[in-house]
Motif scaffolding. Structure first.
Motif, PDB file in Angstrom:
ATOM      1  N   CYS A  65     121.678  21.203 -15.938  1.00  0.00           N
ATOM      2  CA  CYS A  65     122.317  19.891 -15.806  1.00  0.00           C
ATOM      3  C   CYS A  65     123.725  19.902 -16.383  1.00  0.00           C
ATOM      4  O   CYS A  65     124.022  20.605 -17.340  1.00  0.00           O
ATOM      5  CB  CYS A  65     121.465  18.784 -16.412  1.00  0.00           C
ATOM      6  N   VAL A  66     124.583  19.104 -15.766  1.00  0.00           N
ATOM      7  CA  VAL A  66     125.996  19.127 -16.108  1.00  0.00           C
ATOM      8  C   VAL A  66     126.258  18.653 -17.545  1.00  0.00           C
ATOM      9  O   VAL A  66     127.019  19.294 -18.274  1.00  0.00           O
ATOM     10  CB  VAL A  66     126.825  18.289 -15.106  1.00  0.00           C
ATOM     11  N   PRO A  67     125.648  17.533 -17.991  1.00  0.00           N
ATOM     12  CA  PRO A  67     125.991  17.065 -19.341  1.00  0.00           C
ATOM     13  C   PRO A  67     125.766  18.139 -20.407  1.00  0.00           C
ATOM     14  O   PRO A  67     126.631  18.363 -21.250  1.00  0.00           O
ATOM     15  CB  PRO A  67     125.034  15.876 -19.536  1.00  0.00           C
ATOM     16  N   GLY A  71     128.930  19.764 -21.497  1.00  0.00           N
ATOM     17  CA  GLY A  71     129.141  18.966 -22.707  1.00  0.00           C
ATOM     18  C   GLY A  71     129.012  19.786 -23.979  1.00  0.00           C
ATOM     19  O   GLY A  71     129.875  19.714 -24.870  1.00  0.00           O
ATOM     20  N   ILE A  98     131.707  12.632 -25.948  1.00  0.00           N
ATOM     21  CA  ILE A  98     130.867  13.617 -25.262  1.00  0.00           C
ATOM     22  C   ILE A  98     129.449  13.592 -25.826  1.00  0.00           C
ATOM     23  O   ILE A  98     128.462  13.608 -25.092  1.00  0.00           O
ATOM     24  CB  ILE A  98     131.454  15.045 -25.385  1.00  0.00           C
ATOM     25  N   GLU A 100     127.747  11.209 -27.232  1.00  0.00           N
ATOM     26  CA  GLU A 100     126.958  10.044 -26.777  1.00  0.00           C
ATOM     27  C   GLU A 100     126.543  10.209 -25.323  1.00  0.00           C
ATOM     28  O   GLU A 100     125.420   9.867 -24.941  1.00  0.00           O
ATOM     29  CB  GLU A 100     127.782   8.762 -26.947  1.00  0.00           C
ATOM     30  N   MET A 101     127.453  10.755 -24.534  1.00  0.00           N
ATOM     31  CA  MET A 101     127.132  10.940 -23.113  1.00  0.00           C
ATOM     32  C   MET A 101     125.996  11.940 -22.954  1.00  0.00           C
ATOM     33  O   MET A 101     125.019  11.682 -22.257  1.00  0.00           O
ATOM     34  CB  MET A 101     128.393  11.411 -22.367  1.00  0.00           C
ATOM     35  N   SER A 104     122.564  10.634 -23.768  1.00  0.00           N
ATOM     36  CA  SER A 104     121.961   9.700 -22.801  1.00  0.00           C
ATOM     37  C   SER A 104     121.732  10.312 -21.426  1.00  0.00           C
ATOM     38  O   SER A 104     120.885   9.840 -20.679  1.00  0.00           O
ATOM     39  CB  SER A 104     122.869   8.487 -22.601  1.00  0.00           C
ATOM     40  N   MET A 105     122.519  11.307 -21.069  1.00  0.00           N
ATOM     41  CA  MET A 105     122.502  11.748 -19.672  1.00  0.00           C
ATOM     42  C   MET A 105     121.839  13.100 -19.433  1.00  0.00           C
ATOM     43  O   MET A 105     121.566  13.444 -18.282  1.00  0.00           O
ATOM     44  CB  MET A 105     123.936  11.819 -19.117  1.00  0.00           C
ATOM     45  N   ALA A 106     121.613  13.903 -20.458  1.00  0.00           N
ATOM     46  CA  ALA A 106     121.084  15.248 -20.224  1.00  0.00           C
ATOM     47  C   ALA A 106     119.684  15.191 -19.618  1.00  0.00           C
ATOM     48  O   ALA A 106     118.981  14.192 -19.725  1.00  0.00           O
ATOM     49  CB  ALA A 106     121.072  16.045 -21.514  1.00  0.00           C
ATOM     50  N   LEU A 107     119.321  16.279 -18.962  1.00  0.00           N
ATOM     51  CA  LEU A 107     118.052  16.329 -18.236  1.00  0.00           C
ATOM     52  C   LEU A 107     116.855  16.477 -19.177  1.00  0.00           C
ATOM     53  O   LEU A 107     115.855  15.789 -19.035  1.00  0.00           O
ATOM     54  CB  LEU A 107     118.105  17.503 -17.236  1.00  0.00           C
ATOM     55  N   LYS A 112     119.313  16.352 -24.685  1.00  0.00           N
ATOM     56  CA  LYS A 112     119.339  15.007 -25.266  1.00  0.00           C
ATOM     57  C   LYS A 112     119.478  15.050 -26.780  1.00  0.00           C
ATOM     58  O   LYS A 112     120.029  14.137 -27.384  1.00  0.00           O
ATOM     59  CB  LYS A 112     118.050  14.262 -24.901  1.00  0.00           C
TER      60      LYS A 112
END
Lengths: 205, 563
Positions: A65-67, A71, A98, A100-101, A104-107, A112
């Motif tokens: 996953c991208v995040p 990240g 980054i 915080e993102m 919340s967004m990681a797979l 996370k």
């Protein structure tokens, strides 16, 4: 105190009365995770702790996953910059953004929780980050790039052993007089301090 | 079944497989880079992440809709996070947009514009990697890959080939063939579906436009074009005309204006294929040998059989594909001085297909020591050439194709859609050509968008089991059944791309559009208005058999050596 393994959070003495259970530690940005506890004193640099854990999670990222893939890489880059004394104050905002993102967004759980050490140290030890960036100073004296080697003139006997052992020729002086370290040339390898028989060489924070 | 609340509005859902589909149905086009409804859900780009009423975030592509769900698609933080994800992707991506083949059509570029990203704060620290130009049809540029895996899943799940996969991990992760072999050394069939699915310029068509421009500029060269059926329904919408409408007449005018000396229609040689393939089929049925007959029009499918089912090579029809039949006939036609007046003939075939670029390099695509087709241009390249010329395509008056190879039957036109070859063969097999007979054929099960269609037709008292397949993963399923004796067919028509050539790897890609329905309708409509429906009623074909082809049918129309 770092709790929960590499992706856990960092707590301070004020959290000593917090119960060690899932819900309680979560409130303070940490996790029970592996159940491990790492207790650290003032000799540990919290920025370096965040960098160390980030280098671990970044290496563990599978890259799907991208995040998490991108990240963790960018967070690690920023943390490396800060411990090397090249940080900017805007780095702290980027780091926060980054982290915080990714949280919340990681797979998966790895992604996370990867930013937790960063988020919790940014919150609790922000002054240490600022010191690294603004004063180019590491109060725990562990960030190699920020160390400044000095010779205590009173203790120095002028034996010259330090100058001889210095791999880059940064130490000069006359025998039986106090020696001097050129901070521009010094690579902070600690060889001189190791070799001094009189403990005349010290690290300035 | 149920109702959910999306951004404060009640939305009903029925059998949508994920929350993302419900959101899109509600008219909110959430961005995605790794989601395609035709392949499995991957959940890697995270752009479709939404927030629920408890502040929990989740990727909407990977969540089943539940009754009573309350979700928000555009909260402040989600918007901020999405923007940052795109920025991070851009940071690790080659940003030479102005010189990229995908400029203007790139999904990542589009998202950057949509998210109003004006600066990228991070340096691209990715190591520059070499391009893979080994394939005759496709170019892989790993520096433009965003690791969405769309190509990997298209190749594996839709085409059943699996030539691409993920290697390494973390920021070292890459998409590549096994052991990083050049793609030409793998089982890649050059179908180009990876390129259709790729949102960026990481996989693109290997272009041959310069060769064509050079030939057009050379006064000593006669440049002859043949235009495949599926091309005519995929060009118009690029120039503001209704999607799926056949613009063959405008294409002919345009090619003439670009400097092509002759413009022919591949439906003509589709008719030749029908004549030859029907003859071959009836022979095989008579002898009971090498059945089921496997069609040979699609080069990606033919390579697939060679790689995956070599024991079935004798079953492949020996007929050349319509492209190769046509080029052989054109080269033969312009062989004598009387016809060529000392000019060299260059045959340019305009195809919806990337695999055709591979087909022309086959050792068997040669007559008299010369390659029959000189250049293959995909529809995408044709559109680019038209744009380069600056000629207003939409306003062009239509022209008819040149003679003597400009006339095709309706059966030839529908070659571009799955089932078309079989339908044309069936038309050839019946003696009648009245509307009822043709409608009966159209309704026998040969049409429709299913990937595998099976039906039985009666030919002079002999029941013929037919199987029509599109998508190579479907072809694999069918071939396994045939191999294990679970199915008994006399003829299997396979087109490597789902829905047939209209969705070929060389066609322009329109994300999210109802492209396949429009193009399918376009070809069937083009067939409807044709006067001649059956290949055997095409007078130019009969004349060709009496003239140029006499005694040369086998040499010009059939393959002799296997690949």
């Amino acid at each position: 105190m770092q709790i929960g393994g590499p992706s856990g959070g960092c707590l301070t003495t004020e959290h000593l009365d917090v119960g060690l259970d899932f819900d309680s530690v979560k409130k303070y940005g940490a996790i029970v995770g592996s159940g491990g506890l790492v207790v650290m004193d003032e000799h540990t640099c919290m920025v370096e702790v965040a960098r160390f854990f980030m280098s671990f999670t970044q290496r563990e990222s599978c890259g799907k996953c991208v995040p998490c893939r991108e990240g963790t890489k960018r967070m690690l880059e920023i943390l490396e910059r800060i411990v090397e004394g090249n940080g900017k104050l805007s780095d702290l905002d980027e780091l926060q953004e980054i982290a915080e993102m990714v949280k919340s967004m990681a797979l998966c759980g790895l992604g996370k929780s990867a930013p937790l050490p960063v988020l919790s140290t940014l919150k609790t030890f922000r002054d240490e980050y600022v010191e690294h960036i603004v004063d180019k100073k590491c109060r725990a004296k562990t960030c190699q790039a920020l160390r400044k080697y000095r010779i205590n003139e009173e203790l120095c006997k002028g034996c010259g052993k330090c100058a001889k052992s210095c791999p880059v020729g940064a130490i000069t002086g006359k025998r039986r007089e106090s020696y001097h370290i050129d901070p521009e040339l010094c690579i902070k390898c600690d060889t001189c301090r190791d070799n001094c028989a009189f403990e005349a060489i010290y690290v300035e924070a | 079944m149920g109702t959910m609340t999306i951004d404060g509005r009640k939305v009903e859902f029925t059998n949508e497989k994920n929350v993302l589909s419900v959101i899109r149905k509600a008219g909110i086009n959430l961005p995605t880079l790794c989601y395609h409804s035709e392949v499995s859900t991957f959940g890697a780009c995270r752009l479709c992440t939404v927030e629920d009423d408890r502040g929990r975030t989740f990727a909407s592509c990977s969540e089943e809709p539940r009754d009573g769900m309350v979700i928000y698609t555009n909260t402040g933080r989600i918007k901020k996070y999405r923007r940052l994800i795109v920025e991070l992707l851009l940071a690790a991506h080659c940003r030479d947009c102005t010189t990229c083949v995908k400029n203007g059509e790139c999904v990542l570029q589009g998202l950057a514009a949509r998210m109003n990203i004006s600066t990228v704060r991070f340096e691209n620290t990715r190591e520059l990697r070499p391009l893979d130009t080994s394939s005759p049809a496709l170019v892989r540029d790993p520096n433009k890959c965003i690791l969405c895996g769309d190509c990997v899943r298209a190749c594996e799940e839709i085409q059943g080939v699996g030539a691409l996969g993920f290697a390494f991990r973390g920021t070292d992760a890459m998409v590549m063939p096994a052991f990083n072999k050049p793609i030409a050394e793998t089982d890649c069939v050059n179908c180009g579906q990876c390129r259709v699915y790729c949102p960026t310029g990481a996989i693109s068509i290997k272009t041959n436009m310069d060769e064509v421009w050079d030939a057009l500029a050379d006064p000593d060269t006669r440049v002859v074009a043949q235009v495949a059926p599926a091309v005519r329904v995929a060009v118009g919408d690029a120039f503001g005309l209704p999607a799926g409408r056949s613009v063959m007449g405008k294409i002919v005018t345009m090619l003439h204006r670009l400097g092509f000396d002759e413009v022919y229609d591949t439906t003509f040689s589709a008719d030749l294929t029908i004549m030859e393939e029907t003859k071959e089929f009836l022979e095989r049925v008579g002898q009971g040998k090498n059945l089921p007959l496997l069609t040979s029009c699609c080069p990606a499918w033919v390579k697939f059989v060679h790689d995956q089912y070599p024991e079935f090579i004798p079953n492949i029809s020996t007929c050349r594909s319509p492209q190769e039949m046509f080029s052989a006939v054109i080269k033969e036609h312009f062989k004598g001085y009387e016809k060529n007046q000392g000019k060299k003939t260059v045959v340019v075939s305009i195809m919806p297909c990337t695999a055709k670029k591979m087909e022309i390099l086959r050792p068997d695509s040669v007559n008299n020591g010369e390659r029959n087709t000189d250049v293959v241009l995909t529809t995408t390249e044709l559109i680019r050439m038209i744009r380069t010329s600056g000629i207003d395509f939409a306003e062009l008056p239509p022209e008819s194709s040149d003679m003597p190879f400009g006339l095709g039957s309706g059966g030839g036109v529908i070659f571009g859609v799955t089932g078309g070859v079989t339908e044309a063969v069936l038309r050839r097999l019946v003696d009648k050509h009245d509307k009822e007979s043709l409608d009966a054929i159209a309704q026998c099960g040969v049409r429709g968008e299913e990937g595998i269609k099976e039906f039985t037709v009666d030919y002079k008292g002999i029941p013929i089991n037919v199987c029509v397949v599109s998508g190579l993963a479907n072809a694999r399923t069918v071939m396994e059944r045939v191999k294990n004796g679970e199915a008994n067919y006399q003829i299997i028509e396979v087109m490597a791309c789902r829905q047939g050539c209209i969705m070929g790897g060389g066609q322009p890609v329109k994300p999210g559009a109802r492209t396949k329905e429009e193009r399918t309708r376009g070809l069937y409509n083009a067939d409807s208005v044709m006067v001649i429906k059956k290949a055997d009623e095409n007078p130019t074909i009969a004349a060709l058999y009496e003239g140029l082809l006499k005694g040369k049918e086998h040499e010009l129309l059939h393959n002799t050596i296997p690949w």
